[in-house]
Motif scaffolding. Sequence first.
Motif, PDB file in Angstrom:
ATOM      1  N   ALA A  34       5.810  10.369   3.810  1.00  0.00           N
ATOM      2  CA  ALA A  34       5.958   9.237   2.906  1.00  0.00           C
ATOM      3  C   ALA A  34       5.961   9.788   1.496  1.00  0.00           C
ATOM      4  CB  ALA A  34       4.808   8.253   3.101  1.00  0.00           C
ATOM      5  N   VAL A  35       7.033   9.508   0.763  1.00  0.00           N
ATOM      6  CA  VAL A  35       7.204  10.033  -0.593  1.00  0.00           C
ATOM      7  C   VAL A  35       6.850   8.910  -1.566  1.00  0.00           C
ATOM      8  CG1 VAL A  35       8.807  11.162  -2.170  1.00  0.00           C
ATOM      9  CG2 VAL A  35       9.105  11.429   0.303  1.00  0.00           C
ATOM     10  N   ALA A  36       5.943   9.203  -2.510  1.00  0.00           N
ATOM     11  CA  ALA A  36       5.416   8.121  -3.351  1.00  0.00           C
ATOM     12  C   ALA A  36       5.324   8.521  -4.815  1.00  0.00           C
ATOM     13  CB  ALA A  36       4.025   7.722  -2.848  1.00  0.00           C
ATOM     14  N   ALA A  37       5.800   7.634  -5.682  1.00  0.00           N
ATOM     15  CA  ALA A  37       5.655   7.775  -7.136  1.00  0.00           C
ATOM     16  C   ALA A  37       6.149   6.473  -7.761  1.00  0.00           C
ATOM     17  CB  ALA A  37       6.438   8.978  -7.662  1.00  0.00           C
ATOM     18  N   ARG A  38       6.196   6.419  -9.104  1.00  0.00           N
ATOM     19  CA  ARG A  38       6.606   5.169  -9.760  1.00  0.00           C
ATOM     20  C   ARG A  38       8.120   5.032  -9.859  1.00  0.00           C
ATOM     21  NH1 ARG A  38       3.454   6.109 -15.162  1.00  0.00           N
ATOM     22  NH2 ARG A  38       4.511   8.074 -14.693  1.00  0.00           N
ATOM     23  N   THR A  39       8.836   6.156 -10.032  1.00  0.00           N
ATOM     24  CA  THR A  39      10.283   6.080 -10.281  1.00  0.00           C
ATOM     25  C   THR A  39      11.030   6.011  -8.946  1.00  0.00           C
ATOM     26  OG1 THR A  39       9.912   7.439 -12.236  1.00  0.00           O
ATOM     27  CG2 THR A  39      12.198   7.147 -11.550  1.00  0.00           C
ATOM     28  N   ARG A  40      11.448   4.797  -8.588  1.00  0.00           N
ATOM     29  CA  ARG A  40      11.972   4.566  -7.239  1.00  0.00           C
ATOM     30  C   ARG A  40      13.182   5.431  -6.912  1.00  0.00           C
ATOM     31  NH1 ARG A  40      11.029   0.834  -3.272  1.00  0.00           N
ATOM     32  NH2 ARG A  40      12.690   0.802  -1.743  1.00  0.00           N
TER      33      ARG A  40
ATOM     34  N   ALA B 205      16.006  11.359   8.120  1.00  0.00           N
ATOM     35  CA  ALA B 205      15.775  10.016   8.652  1.00  0.00           C
ATOM     36  C   ALA B 205      14.288   9.794   8.913  1.00  0.00           C
ATOM     37  CB  ALA B 205      16.555   9.848   9.957  1.00  0.00           C
ATOM     38  N   GLY B 206      13.844   8.584   8.592  1.00  0.00           N
ATOM     39  CA  GLY B 206      12.451   8.225   8.891  1.00  0.00           C
ATOM     40  C   GLY B 206      11.475   8.465   7.763  1.00  0.00           C
ATOM     41  N   ALA B 207      11.916   9.149   6.707  1.00  0.00           N
ATOM     42  CA  ALA B 207      11.001   9.350   5.579  1.00  0.00           C
ATOM     43  C   ALA B 207      10.780   8.012   4.871  1.00  0.00           C
ATOM     44  CB  ALA B 207      11.567  10.384   4.620  1.00  0.00           C
ATOM     45  N   LEU B 208       9.526   7.778   4.518  1.00  0.00           N
ATOM     46  CA  LEU B 208       9.149   6.491   3.936  1.00  0.00           C
ATOM     47  C   LEU B 208       9.229   6.572   2.414  1.00  0.00           C
ATOM     48  CD1 LEU B 208       8.142   4.050   5.571  1.00  0.00           C
ATOM     49  CD2 LEU B 208       5.804   4.726   4.982  1.00  0.00           C
ATOM     50  N   VAL B 209       9.776   5.523   1.794  1.00  0.00           N
ATOM     51  CA  VAL B 209       9.851   5.421   0.335  1.00  0.00           C
ATOM     52  C   VAL B 209       8.749   4.477  -0.129  1.00  0.00           C
ATOM     53  CG1 VAL B 209      11.238   4.510  -1.576  1.00  0.00           C
ATOM     54  CG2 VAL B 209      12.332   5.826   0.260  1.00  0.00           C
ATOM     55  N   LEU B 210       7.858   4.965  -1.001  1.00  0.00           N
ATOM     56  CA  LEU B 210       6.776   4.112  -1.479  1.00  0.00           C
ATOM     57  C   LEU B 210       6.714   4.146  -3.001  1.00  0.00           C
ATOM     58  CD1 LEU B 210       3.871   5.089   0.959  1.00  0.00           C
ATOM     59  CD2 LEU B 210       5.303   3.043   1.041  1.00  0.00           C
ATOM     60  N   GLU B 211       6.714   2.957  -3.614  1.00  0.00           N
ATOM     61  CA  GLU B 211       6.447   2.883  -5.047  1.00  0.00           C
ATOM     62  C   GLU B 211       4.942   2.865  -5.228  1.00  0.00           C
ATOM     63  OE1 GLU B 211       8.518   0.029  -7.614  1.00  0.00           O
ATOM     64  OE2 GLU B 211      10.207   0.230  -6.219  1.00  0.00           O
ATOM     65  N   LEU B 212       4.451   3.766  -6.045  1.00  0.00           N
ATOM     66  CA  LEU B 212       3.000   3.946  -6.165  1.00  0.00           C
ATOM     67  C   LEU B 212       2.630   4.276  -7.606  1.00  0.00           C
ATOM     68  CD1 LEU B 212       0.095   4.643  -4.976  1.00  0.00           C
ATOM     69  CD2 LEU B 212       0.960   6.982  -4.717  1.00  0.00           C
ATOM     70  N   ASP B 213       1.621   3.563  -8.116  1.00  0.00           N
ATOM     71  CA  ASP B 213       0.997   3.952  -9.384  1.00  0.00           C
ATOM     72  C   ASP B 213      -0.439   4.343  -9.056  1.00  0.00           C
ATOM     73  OD1 ASP B 213      -0.233   4.270 -11.811  1.00  0.00           O
ATOM     74  OD2 ASP B 213       0.559   2.437 -12.698  1.00  0.00           O
ATOM     75  N   VAL B 214      -0.754   5.629  -9.151  1.00  0.00           N
ATOM     76  CA  VAL B 214      -2.073   6.092  -8.692  1.00  0.00           C
ATOM     77  C   VAL B 214      -3.214   5.584  -9.572  1.00  0.00           C
ATOM     78  CG1 VAL B 214      -1.192   8.170  -7.536  1.00  0.00           C
ATOM     79  CG2 VAL B 214      -1.943   8.304  -9.938  1.00  0.00           C
TER      80      VAL B 214
ATOM     81  N   ASP C 249      -3.680   2.574 -10.206  1.00  0.00           N
ATOM     82  CA  ASP C 249      -3.926   1.210  -9.729  1.00  0.00           C
ATOM     83  C   ASP C 249      -4.530   1.277  -8.319  1.00  0.00           C
ATOM     84  OD1 ASP C 249      -3.781  -1.325  -8.671  1.00  0.00           O
ATOM     85  OD2 ASP C 249      -1.738  -1.722  -9.368  1.00  0.00           O
ATOM     86  N   GLU C 250      -5.793   0.909  -8.216  1.00  0.00           N
ATOM     87  CA  GLU C 250      -6.498   1.028  -6.934  1.00  0.00           C
ATOM     88  C   GLU C 250      -5.779   0.271  -5.816  1.00  0.00           C
ATOM     89  OE1 GLU C 250     -10.502  -0.424  -7.053  1.00  0.00           O
ATOM     90  OE2 GLU C 250     -10.942   0.248  -5.013  1.00  0.00           O
ATOM     91  N   ALA C 251      -5.291  -0.949  -6.122  1.00  0.00           N
ATOM     92  CA  ALA C 251      -4.627  -1.766  -5.090  1.00  0.00           C
ATOM     93  C   ALA C 251      -3.335  -1.096  -4.636  1.00  0.00           C
ATOM     94  CB  ALA C 251      -4.342  -3.168  -5.638  1.00  0.00           C
ATOM     95  N   SER C 252      -2.611  -0.500  -5.572  1.00  0.00           N
ATOM     96  CA  SER C 252      -1.366   0.200  -5.243  1.00  0.00           C
ATOM     97  C   SER C 252      -1.666   1.366  -4.294  1.00  0.00           C
ATOM     98  CB  SER C 252      -0.706   0.693  -6.544  1.00  0.00           C
ATOM     99  OG  SER C 252       0.425   1.458  -6.275  1.00  0.00           O
ATOM    100  N   CYS C 253      -2.753   2.077  -4.529  1.00  0.00           N
ATOM    101  CA  CYS C 253      -3.133   3.208  -3.656  1.00  0.00           C
ATOM    102  C   CYS C 253      -3.512   2.697  -2.264  1.00  0.00           C
ATOM    103  CB  CYS C 253      -4.305   3.975  -4.269  1.00  0.00           C
ATOM    104  SG  CYS C 253      -3.853   4.863  -5.773  1.00  0.00           S
ATOM    105  N   ARG C 254      -4.266   1.604  -2.223  1.00  0.00           N
ATOM    106  CA  ARG C 254      -4.664   1.049  -0.929  1.00  0.00           C
ATOM    107  C   ARG C 254      -3.430   0.627  -0.124  1.00  0.00           C
ATOM    108  NH1 ARG C 254      -8.649  -2.060  -2.986  1.00  0.00           N
ATOM    109  NH2 ARG C 254      -7.267  -3.841  -2.977  1.00  0.00           N
ATOM    110  N   CYS C 255      -2.483  -0.041  -0.823  1.00  0.00           N
ATOM    111  CA  CYS C 255      -1.244  -0.493  -0.155  1.00  0.00           C
ATOM    112  C   CYS C 255      -0.453   0.685   0.386  1.00  0.00           C
ATOM    113  CB  CYS C 255      -0.355  -1.270  -1.125  1.00  0.00           C
ATOM    114  SG  CYS C 255      -0.950  -2.912  -1.438  1.00  0.00           S
ATOM    115  N   ALA C 256      -0.388   1.763  -0.390  1.00  0.00           N
ATOM    116  CA  ALA C 256       0.390   2.939   0.045  1.00  0.00           C
ATOM    117  C   ALA C 256      -0.218   3.533   1.311  1.00  0.00           C
ATOM    118  CB  ALA C 256       0.436   3.984  -1.073  1.00  0.00           C
ATOM    119  N   VAL C 257      -1.535   3.681   1.324  1.00  0.00           N
ATOM    120  CA  VAL C 257      -2.192   4.248   2.516  1.00  0.00           C
ATOM    121  C   VAL C 257      -1.996   3.319   3.710  1.00  0.00           C
ATOM    122  CG1 VAL C 257      -4.433   4.834   3.528  1.00  0.00           C
ATOM    123  CG2 VAL C 257      -3.843   5.643   1.227  1.00  0.00           C
ATOM    124  N   GLU C 258      -2.146   2.023   3.494  1.00  0.00           N
ATOM    125  CA  GLU C 258      -1.954   1.063   4.593  1.00  0.00           C
ATOM    126  C   GLU C 258      -0.528   1.130   5.134  1.00  0.00           C
ATOM    127  OE1 GLU C 258      -5.278  -2.158   3.015  1.00  0.00           O
ATOM    128  OE2 GLU C 258      -3.146  -2.706   2.966  1.00  0.00           O
ATOM    129  N   ALA C 259       0.439   1.268   4.231  1.00  0.00           N
ATOM    130  CA  ALA C 259       1.847   1.338   4.661  1.00  0.00           C
ATOM    131  C   ALA C 259       2.084   2.563   5.528  1.00  0.00           C
ATOM    132  CB  ALA C 259       2.766   1.364   3.435  1.00  0.00           C
TER     133      ALA C 259
END
Length: 254
Positions: A34-40, A52-61, A63-73
């Motif tokens: 899962a690749v994560a950062a702010r710049t989509r 194929a299968g790599a996950l795209v995640l928008e993440l602002d580290v 932001d606690e909620a953003s981090c929780r969402c990324a891990v849950e995803a």
Amino acid sequence: MGVLDGKSALISGGGRGIGRAVALAFAAEGARVAVAARTRRQVEAVAAECGAGALVLELDVTDEASCRCAVEAVERELGGLEVLVNSAGIGTSQKFTELDAATWRQVLAVNLDGPFHLIRAAVPGMLARGSGTVISIASVAARRGAPYVAAYTASKHGLLGLTRALAAEYARSGLTFNCVCPGFVDTPMTEATVANIVARTGRTREQALATLVTPQGRLVRPEEVAAVCVLVASDAGRAINGAAIDVDGGQLQS
Ligand code: NAP
């Protein structure tokens, strides 16, 4: 057969630089990433390179909620989170008397609070499975002071402290926590450092670069940092715990 076959990994800061190299190396070794950062668009480009299968995640580290969402995803989409790589980071440089409180807070928010939020979100799932690996990209600045980088140095010393504390706390739980500590790496962050030196000192680009190279006379390559992360994340690296692994061409020798 790759050495990371069957493992799933979340890479913060995966859109460019060291994080991108880690994502590509992990995917090449069979990990689901899962690749994560702010710049989509950067995250999407790296995920596409991973296959194929790599996950795209928008993440602002920051932001606690953003981090929780990324891990849950990752836990939901990739069937659990085995390896967390904290590569998201920022650098600033100035005389200490020019370092204002907002800059200090921002550097700590990204480089230290960010890994805290992600690790805090990831550890319960790792504990439940009895295995997990956290790799944080620190720096030689986690181990030695240097002029004009007080906030960055404090953030990276803090990251190494957090890592060592968790390595001790969870040593018998099947989890490992390590820092990789590069010298200057050939990435966009170092390009910005070179530009800053040129702007402040009037030196040429080559002269500025010459002040940053390791004792080997060159910058570290992102792939060299990624290769160490692959080893630490693999089953062969299970006994590596609480370590600060220098990838610095012999700069620190510690
Ligand atoms: P880079 O090329 O600037 O890439 C940094 C990555 O972090 C980008 O993907 C960026 O994406 C992401 N990022 C920044 N702020 C973020 C935030 N708030 N939330 C989520 N993602 C964020 O830097 P790099 O050279 O690859 O550095 C990676 C790590 O290695 C950093 O922790 C750095 O301190 C460390 N390091 C670098 C060097 C070096 O010489 N380059 C040496 C030692 C250690 P967005 O901006 O799109 O979010």
